[in-house]
Design a protein around this motif. Structure first.
Motif: not given
Length: 189
Positions: A100-108
């Motif tokens: 969810e954090i990766i999606e929240l910040f749009h991390l690569p």
């Protein structure tokens, strides 16, 4: 604003409360047994977690009552720090994991986040359950300005739509579903 976090359990902690192997919790969830309703759990990063209050009551709700390990419950509470005992998933605040954090910040990539966590440059997890770190959404959102200020190449900008979906219980992105394996996979636990 500092709110107390609710006590939670993952598969391993749920099993230990009743002195069984973690695989038994999966068996309780299986449609053929129907002992544990999947809807009683929240799903974070593709894994189910339960409020401690529910998990402790579970043993008294089954056809074959199960004995709660009260000492293990006390240990869980001590490990999780000051908090409160929720009885249902509806009482839980928004909780996120790495997906969810990766999606929240749009991390690569997950590696980007994992590196930041390992280096100690990300807020400490609010829970470590069944080997996975979990955060209150507010913990992560509160850290966003500091993440942006210390970033070299990533923007660490919060996607407000993802944050709103997480807060409103409508998030359906990566990590929102349990990826079922084994013989029950087609039934989509």
């Amino acid at each position: 604003m500092h709110r107390l976090k609710p006590y939670l359990v993952g598969y391993q902690e749920f099993a230990a409360l009743y002195g069984v192997a973690p695989q038994m919790v999966s068996q309780w969830l299986s449609p053929s047994r129907g002992v544990l309703d999947p809807a009683t759990a929240i799903v974070v990063s593709g894994v189910r977690y339960w409020p401690l209050g529910f998990a402790c009551r579970f043993g008294t709700t089954t056809a074959r009552p199960k004995q709660l390990n009260v000492r293990y419950k006390e240990r869980l509470i001590a490990e999780q720090g000051e908090g409160w005992e929720a009885d249902s998933r509806d009482q839980l605040p928004p909780i996120v994991g790495q997906q969810e954090i990766i999606e929240l910040f749009h991390l690569p990539s997950q590696g980007t986040l994992a590196t930041r966590i390992a280096a100690g440059n990300f807020p400490q997890q609010d829970w470590l359950l069944s080997g996975s770190g979990l955060w209150l959404l507010d913990t992560v959102l509160g850290a966003a300005p500091g993440l942006r200020a210390s970033a070299r190449s990533l923007s660490w900008e919060v996607d407000d739509q993802v944050a709103a979906a997480l807060r409103g219980g409508a998030y359906d992105g990566p990590g929102s579903k349990v990826l079922t394996r084994g013989r029950h996979a087609p039934k989509g636990l």
